[in-house]
Design a protein around this motif. Structure first.
Motif, PDB file in Angstrom:
ATOM      1  N   ARG A   4       0.814  -1.211   0.000  1.00  0.00           N
ATOM      2  CA  ARG A   4       0.000   0.000   0.000  1.00  0.00           C
ATOM      3  C   ARG A   4       0.848   1.261   0.000  1.00  0.00           C
ATOM      4  NH1 ARG A   4      -2.168   3.609   3.515  1.00  0.00           N
ATOM      5  NH2 ARG A   4      -0.976   2.722   5.238  1.00  0.00           N
ATOM      6  N   VAL A   5       1.884   1.316   0.811  1.00  0.00           N
ATOM      7  CA  VAL A   5       2.694   2.529   0.952  1.00  0.00           C
ATOM      8  C   VAL A   5       4.014   2.399   0.183  1.00  0.00           C
ATOM      9  CG1 VAL A   5       3.716   4.170   2.566  1.00  0.00           C
ATOM     10  CG2 VAL A   5       1.651   2.907   3.217  1.00  0.00           C
ATOM     11  N   GLY A   6       4.676   1.259   0.288  1.00  0.00           N
ATOM     12  CA  GLY A   6       5.905   1.089  -0.472  1.00  0.00           C
ATOM     13  C   GLY A   6       6.955   0.290   0.266  1.00  0.00           C
ATOM     14  N   THR A   7       7.973  -0.104  -0.473  1.00  0.00           N
ATOM     15  CA  THR A   7       9.019  -0.970   0.061  1.00  0.00           C
ATOM     16  C   THR A   7       9.701  -0.365   1.278  1.00  0.00           C
ATOM     17  OG1 THR A   7       9.406  -1.758  -2.191  1.00  0.00           O
ATOM     18  CG2 THR A   7      11.122  -2.218  -0.563  1.00  0.00           C
TER      19      THR A   7
ATOM     20  N   GLN B 169      20.571  -4.107   6.493  1.00  0.00           N
ATOM     21  CA  GLN B 169      21.160  -4.271   5.169  1.00  0.00           C
ATOM     22  C   GLN B 169      20.117  -4.107   4.047  1.00  0.00           C
ATOM     23  OE1 GLN B 169      22.373  -6.461   7.822  1.00  0.00           O
ATOM     24  NE2 GLN B 169      23.859  -4.801   7.872  1.00  0.00           N
ATOM     25  N   GLN B 170      18.990  -3.524   4.372  1.00  0.00           N
ATOM     26  CA  GLN B 170      17.969  -3.261   3.358  1.00  0.00           C
ATOM     27  C   GLN B 170      18.394  -2.046   2.527  1.00  0.00           C
ATOM     28  OE1 GLN B 170      14.213  -2.817   5.348  1.00  0.00           O
ATOM     29  NE2 GLN B 170      14.347  -4.806   6.357  1.00  0.00           N
ATOM     30  N   ARG B 171      18.379  -2.185   1.211  1.00  0.00           N
ATOM     31  CA  ARG B 171      18.810  -1.111   0.333  1.00  0.00           C
ATOM     32  C   ARG B 171      17.870  -0.995  -0.866  1.00  0.00           C
ATOM     33  NH1 ARG B 171      21.447  -0.696   4.226  1.00  0.00           N
ATOM     34  NH2 ARG B 171      23.717  -0.479   4.445  1.00  0.00           N
ATOM     35  N   ASP B 172      17.859   0.186  -1.434  1.00  0.00           N
ATOM     36  CA  ASP B 172      17.220   0.465  -2.727  1.00  0.00           C
ATOM     37  C   ASP B 172      15.687   0.330  -2.644  1.00  0.00           C
ATOM     38  OD1 ASP B 172      19.884   0.632  -3.406  1.00  0.00           O
ATOM     39  OD2 ASP B 172      19.926  -1.287  -4.460  1.00  0.00           O
ATOM     40  N   GLY B 173      15.047   0.239  -3.794  1.00  0.00           N
ATOM     41  CA  GLY B 173      13.601   0.213  -3.845  1.00  0.00           C
ATOM     42  C   GLY B 173      13.019   1.618  -3.826  1.00  0.00           C
ATOM     43  N   THR B 174      11.706   1.717  -3.923  1.00  0.00           N
ATOM     44  CA  THR B 174      11.037   3.017  -3.921  1.00  0.00           C
ATOM     45  C   THR B 174      11.155   3.691  -2.566  1.00  0.00           C
ATOM     46  OG1 THR B 174       8.932   1.988  -3.323  1.00  0.00           O
ATOM     47  CG2 THR B 174       9.386   2.272  -5.671  1.00  0.00           C
ATOM     48  N   MET B 175      11.199   5.008  -2.572  1.00  0.00           N
ATOM     49  CA  MET B 175      11.240   5.837  -1.365  1.00  0.00           C
ATOM     50  C   MET B 175      12.404   5.468  -0.452  1.00  0.00           C
ATOM     51  SD  MET B 175       7.248   6.420  -0.330  1.00  0.00           S
ATOM     52  CE  MET B 175       7.082   4.786   0.339  1.00  0.00           C
ATOM     53  N   ALA B 176      13.564   5.209  -1.000  1.00  0.00           N
ATOM     54  CA  ALA B 176      14.732   4.881  -0.182  1.00  0.00           C
ATOM     55  C   ALA B 176      15.310   6.165   0.399  1.00  0.00           C
ATOM     56  CB  ALA B 176      15.766   4.127  -1.008  1.00  0.00           C
TER      57      ALA B 176
END
Length: 485
Positions: free
Chosen positions: A346-349, A366-373
């Motif tokens: 609904r909102v994004g990664t 370690q989460q990286r990239d995707g929308t709204m980073a």
């Protein structure tokens, strides 16, 4: 009847019971039918929430008034007087974003604590119970509260067809069709964590808890007639009342309390009553597990931008801090997955990067990239090294001891074998004669529109809870001109 399959055409073995480790769970990730069903359900609306679509929110503080550090190491429950920033989103459940605030519906009570150890999300309702006890039926249940696929109209027939076949729903149905189903705004109702959660102390000892928020403004409900009138004259009644009160400095408050039980106490209680303490359709009676005070919640700041701070607020009951944990509650187990998955869609990664969702303490992963980073980790490594060789068992994490499981994995159906009638019957018997009459009248309206088969099935549910319950609904139906035996 056409046999049900997954989206890939694989026959579904059981659409009634989730795959669990033993009769009480917890649930298993290998239950692909459950996972696919919840994932598809979470993606049925763009971009509105599937449930809890219309809501109001405000910031506030939680202040500790009583020491519970013998139950938990969670730092927000430190010395008396300690304060933690909070954000609370209220909502209706079944209605669309443009629906009226006074519709007959449970009210969402989603509370975030911005602690120094991360965000704690307590995602509950204004009722201590719910309609179902297994998440595999949640998409089906919510569909009955929405609209027919052909006419796009809501249907009493659809709602009561589901409820009349699910005796575990009767407790919540009884609450919903009392005046508690139409609270007068958000300030004048209680809130509940509803599920059973854990607290863990510095010795690794676990107690199970249920959270309660008792309004200091006093309970205030609307009659069916008044709720209908306000829906036509001010459909944003609850939003307006909350926003205006805070803007005027009339800050609403709730006393925060908890019911506490050791695993052994719950086992003894279940042996005595026959009730599963982790069943979301049941309450823990206060006589057996009295409320203990913890603190005070106050709302004292309105959002500056509704979309950024209320519409994009993304809660998940999986967010607990050290010193807290979960329980074998099957509905909670399903929500641990479903809520975060819904927010990803609904909102994004990277929805946790938005200000209303971001923790107030530093965070590293370690989460990286995707929308709204928004916070993408800079030059820090995007992987974690392996350094746990030889450490042996580490429990559940955060000092929490292992949660013992029992039984073979399977799908367990207890419908017809459990007591789903005593607690709603007790609730009915506690009501005044006036409250009973209102309950029966409120039920008679939609029940007068259902088929004879569904009506008879639902009336039998009332009879089993209390003979007076069934008689009262029949009398109200007759006054509406519906013939019943």
């Amino acid at each position: 009847m056409t046999r049900m399959t997954t989206a890939s055409g694989i026959p579904v073995a059981d659409n009634q019971n989730s795959l669990s480790a033993g009769p009480r769970g917890p649930l298993l990730l290998q239950d692909f039918h459950l996972i696919e069903k919840l994932q598809h359900f979470n993606r049925e609306r763009i971009p509105e929430r599937v449930v809890h679509a219309k809501g109001s929110g405000a910031y506030g503080t939680f202040t500790v008034t009583h020491d519970i550090r013998h139950f938990t190491t969670a730092k927000l429950f430190g010395a008396i007087g300690k304060q933690t920033e909070t954000f609370l989103r209220f909502s209706t459940v079944g209605g669309e974003k443009g629906s009226a605030d006074t519709e007959r519906d449970p009210r969402g009570f989603a509370l975030r604590f911005y602690t120094e150890e991360g965000n704690w999300d307590l995602v509950g309702n204004n009722t201590p119970v719910f309609f179902i006890k297994d998440p595999i039926k949640f998409p089906d249940f919510i569909h009955t509260q929405k609209r027919l696929p052909d006419s796009n109209l809501k249907s009493a027939n659809m709602m009561f067809d589901f409820w009349s076949r699910a005796p575990e729903s009767l407790h919540q149905v009884t609450i919903l069709f009392s005046d508690r189903g139409t609270p007068d705004g958000y300030r004048h109702m209680d809130g509940f964590g509803s599920h059973t959660y854990s607290l863990i102390n510095d010795a690794g000892e676990r107690v199970y808890v249920k959270w309660h928020f008792k309004t200091r403004q006093g309970i205030r409900n609307l009659s069916s007639a008044v709720a209908t009138r306000i829906a036509g004259t001010d459909p944003d009644h609850a939003q307006r009342d909350l926003f205006d009160a805070i803007a005027a400095g009339d800050f609403p408050q709730w006393d925060v309390k908890v019911q506490v039980a050791t695993p052994q106490q719950l086992a003894d209680w279940e042996a005595r009553t026959g009730w599963n303490p982790f069943d979301l359709t049941k309450v823990w009676p206060h006589g057996d597990f009295p409320l203990q005070p913890v603190g005070v919640l106050e709302l004292n700041r309105n959002p500056l931008n509704y979309h950024a701070e209320v519409e994009q607020a993304a809660f998940s009951p999986a967010n607990v801090v050290p010193g807290m944990g979960y329980s074998p509650d099957k509905m909670l187990q399903g929500r641990l997955f479903a809520y975060h998955d819904a927010q990803l869609y609904r909102v994004g990664t990277n929805h946790q990067h938005l200000p209303v969702n971001a923790p107030r303490c530093p965070f590293h992963n370690q989460q990286r990239d995707g929308t709204m980073a928004i916070n993408n980790g800079g030059a820090a490594p995007n992987y974690a090294t392996i350094d746990a060789v030889g450490k042996g068992g580490t429990g559940m994490g955060h000092g929490e001891q292992e949660l013992p499981l029992e039984g073979g994995a399977g799908r367990f159906d207890f419908r017809g074998q459990e007591d789903d009638y005593t607690q709603p019957g007790n609730l009915f018997r506690l009501m005044t004669d006036e409250a009973k009459q209102k309950l029966c009248d409120n039920l008679a309206g939609p029940l007068s529109q259902v088929t004879d088969e569904i009506l008879e099935r639902q009336l039998r549910q009332f009879d089993k809870a209390d003979p007076g319950y069934g008689r009262g609904v029949r009398a109200s139906l007759k006054r509406l001109g519906r013939n019943v035996d």
